[in-house]
Scaffold this active site. Structure first.
Site: not given
Length: 524
Positions: A127, A160
Site C-alpha cells: 500500500d 492497492h
C-alpha cells in the site's frame, strides 16, 4: 556655418528582468516548486547508479523527473522484483513498515526514525499508493532504493497495488497529471511483480492482509502465481484483503473464517485460525498491515504455546488522510528483541481534492454571483409585463407564460443555492468528498441546501450510521470518528463485472460455510 544638430534623446532604460518564479507568492515561506525536470545525467551517474540524494532533494521540493527517467526507474526496479520469489526470506535485524498511501513527506520521516536505507534492512508490507497526493513520488523513491539496495530493502504487494483500486482512487489520475498514462501502466506492470509475503528469520510470516482458508502451509504461498492483477477471490486476494475479526481473541464462535463484511470480499480470520496456522508451520507470529491504528500498531492476543503476540498490525501513515490524527509506527526486530518506534506526521504541501486547480475551486463563487444576477433580471418582470406582447403565445395562455418564467426563476434559484452551499460550506464539502470513494458528493446534497448537507450520507449502507449527524461546522476530532466516516473506502470497489461479483460473494460465503461452519462476526 551649419546649424548644430539637436541633441538626441537618451534611449529608454531596458525593462527590469522578470522576478524569479515564486517571488510574488503570497505565502513567502512556501517555496515555488522546481520547474526543471531532472534528466538522466542528473539522476544517474556514469555507471548507471541512481543518485538517490539528488532525487530525494528534488522530490521533496515537489520537483519531477523526465518521463523517460521515471520509466527507467520503474522498469529497472520491476526487473529486480521479478527475480524474487513469491514468498521471499529475509533475516534480522530488520525494520518492518506498514501502509504508506502516498504520504511521501511522512515516508521521509519514517527513514529518519527507522535509519538510513544505506545501513538498515527494510521490509515494506505494501500500500504505497492511493489516497495521499504524493504516490508517484513514493514509488519512484522506493524503487530507486530497491535498485540501490536489492538485498536489504524488500517490497511486498498491498491490496492497492492493482489496476482496480488505482483507477477507482487517486493514483491513476495523479500519474496522468504529473506524468502520463505510460508511467501509470509501467507502475501496474511493476506492481504485478511484487512478492506477496515474506518469511522473517524463519519465525514470522509477513503479509499485507492476512490468512486464507485455502492456505494451510507456507508452500501454498510459494506456489501461487503472483504475476497478474489480483483476483476478486481466492488465496491471492485473501493475502491482500483479509482482516482479523473484531473480537479477535475473545470469539464467541470458534469457526476460523467468516465473510469479511467490511471489505466486501475475502474473510475475517480469528484467533484459533491464526494459532493453528502458526503451530502447523512452526512460526511465532504473523506481522501484517492493511488497517489504520490509532497508535500506529496493535499487538493481539498472545499465543498460549509461545507467549508471543499471535498477530501484529503495523501502520506507517501518520494522520492518515489528514483527518485520522493517528500516530505511525515501524517495527524493529534485532537480537530476538522487538521494538516499536512511533512517529507523528510531517508538514506537506497542500493539494485540493482530486488535484483540482484554483480556477475550478473558484467556480462556485463565480457561479453564485452569475445566478444572483440572472434571478434579479428575471424577477423584475411585473404581472403587467407578463400580460403584454401576445397573450396567444405559449398555448394562448398568459398564465402558462407566467408559469414558464416562474419555473426559470425557480431553476436558477436552485442553482444559486447549490453555488451558495458550495462556497459557504466549502470546508465541509471538501471533507465529505475526501471521505467518499469517488470524490463526489451524494446526489442532491447541494441542491437541498445546508440542512441536506448536514444529514448527507455516503454511498454505502455501512457508512450511513457513521456519517449521520455530520454537520458543516463540525471538525473530525477523533480516530474512531474518522475511521467510521472513511469506512466506505475500506471496501473493494464495485467491478465492471458486477454480476460475477455477486456470484463471488455467494460463493465465498458458501465456501466458508462448507469448510468452516457459519460463524457470525460483527464488522468493525
Amino acid at each position: 556655418m551649419a546649424a548644430p544638430e539637436p541633441a538626441r534623446a537618451a534611449p529608454p532604460p531596458p525593462p527590469p528582468p522578470p522576478p524569479p518564479p515564486g517571488a510574488d507568492r503570497v505565502v513567502k515561506a512556501v517555496p515555488f516548486p522546481p520547474t526543471h525536470r531532472l534528466t538522466s545525467e542528473e539522476v544517474f551517474d556514469l555507471d548507471g547508479i541512481p543518485r538517490v540524494d539528488v532525487l530525494k532533494n528534488h522530490l521533496v521540493k515537489e520537483g519531477r523527473v523526465d518521463e523517460e527517467i521515471a520509466l527507467r526507474i520503474i522498469n529497472e526496479g520491476a526487473a529486480i522484483l521479478r527475480r524474487e520469489k513469491t514468498m521471499i526470506e529475509v533475516e534480522a535485524p530488520i525494520t518492518v513498515c506498514g501502509d504508506i498511501h502516498g504520504q511521501f513527506f511522512d515516508l521521509m520521516k519514517l527513514f529518519e526514525v527507522g535509519g538510513s536505507p544505506a545501513n538498515t534492512r527494510y521490509l515494506f508490507l505494501g500500500d504505497y499508493v492511493d489516497r495521499g497526493y504524493f504516490s508517484i513520488e513514493c514509488v519512484l523513491y522506493l524503487w530507486v532504493l530497491k535498485i540501490l539496495y536489492p538485498s536489504t530493502l524488500f517490497l511486498l504487494r498491498g491490496n492497492h497495488e492493482c489496476r482496480h483500486l488505482t483507477e477507482y482512487f487517486t493514483f491513476k489520475q495523479e500519474c496522468k497529471i504529473k506524468y502520463s498514462e505510460r508511467v501509470y501502466e509501467a507502475c501496474m506492470e511493476a506492481f504485478d511483480s511484487l512478492p506477496l509475503a515474506a518469511l522473517l528469520n524463519q519465525q514470522f510470516l509477513c503479509v499485507h492482509g492476512g490468512l486464507s482458508p485455502e492456505i494451510h502451509t507456507l508452500d501454498d504461498i510459494r506456489r501461487l502465481d503472483r504475476f497478474k492483477e489480483p483476483p476478486a477471490f481466492g488465496p491471492m486476494c485473501d493475502l491482500l484483503w483479509s482482516d482479523p475479526s473484531e473480537d479477535f481473541g475473545n470469539e464467541k464462535s470458534q469457526e476460523h473464517f467468516s465473510h469479511n463484511t467490511v471489505r466486501g470480499c475475502s474473510y475475517f480470520y480469528n484467533y484459533p485460525a491464526v494459532c493453528e496456522f502458526l503451530q502447523n508451520n512452526n512460526l511465532l507470529s504473523i506481522i501484517r498491515a492493511h488497517e489504520a491504528q490509532d497508535a500506529g500498531y496493535r499487538m493481539y492476543r498472545k499465543s498460549q504455546t509461545t507467549g508471543f503476540p499471535s498477530l501484529i498490525t503495523i501502520f506507517s501513515a501518520p494522520n492518515y488522510l489528514d483527518v485520522y490524527n493517528n500516530k505511525a509506527a515501524v517495527l524493529k526486530y534485532e537480537n530476538n528483541v522487538m521494538n516499536i518506534r512511533q512517529f507523528n506526521c510531517s508538514p506537506h504541501p497542500y493539494w485540493l481534492p482530486n488535484f483540482m486547480d484554483v480556477f475550478t475551486w473558484s467556480l462556485p463563487f463565480v457561479g453564485e454571483k452569475v445566478t444572483e444576477m440572472l434571478v434579479n433580471v428575471l424577477s423584475i418582470c411585473s404581472d403587467d409585463e407578463l400580460m403584454t406582447e401576445g397573450e396567444d403565445q405559449f398555448d394562448g395562455s398568459a398564465a402558462a407564460r407566467k408559469e414558464i418564467i416562474r419555473n426559470k426563476i425557480r431553476a436558477i434559484g436552485k442553482m444559486a443555492r447549490v453555488f451558495s452551499v458550495l462556497r459557504e460550506e466549502s470546508e465541509s464539502v471538501l471533507t465529505l468528498k475526501g471521505l467518499t470513494p469517488t470524490g463526489m458528493l451524494p446526489s442532491g446534497v447541494l441542491a437541498g441546501g445546508r440542512q441536506t448537507l448536514q444529514s448527507a450520507t455516503v454511498e454505502a449502507i455501512e457508512a450511513e450510521k457513521a456519517i449521520r449527524g455530520f454537520s458543516p461546522p463540525h471538525r473530525i476530532c477523533s480516530f474512531e470518528e474518522a475511521k467510521g466516516l472513511d469506512r466506505i473506502n475500506e471496501r473493494m470497489p464495485p467491478r465492471k463485472d458486477a454480476v460475477q461479483q455477486d456470484g463471488f460473494n455467494s460463493l465465498n460465503t458458501a465456501h466458508a460455510t462448507e469448510n468452516h461452519g457459519t460463524g457470525n462476526h460483527t464488522a468493525q
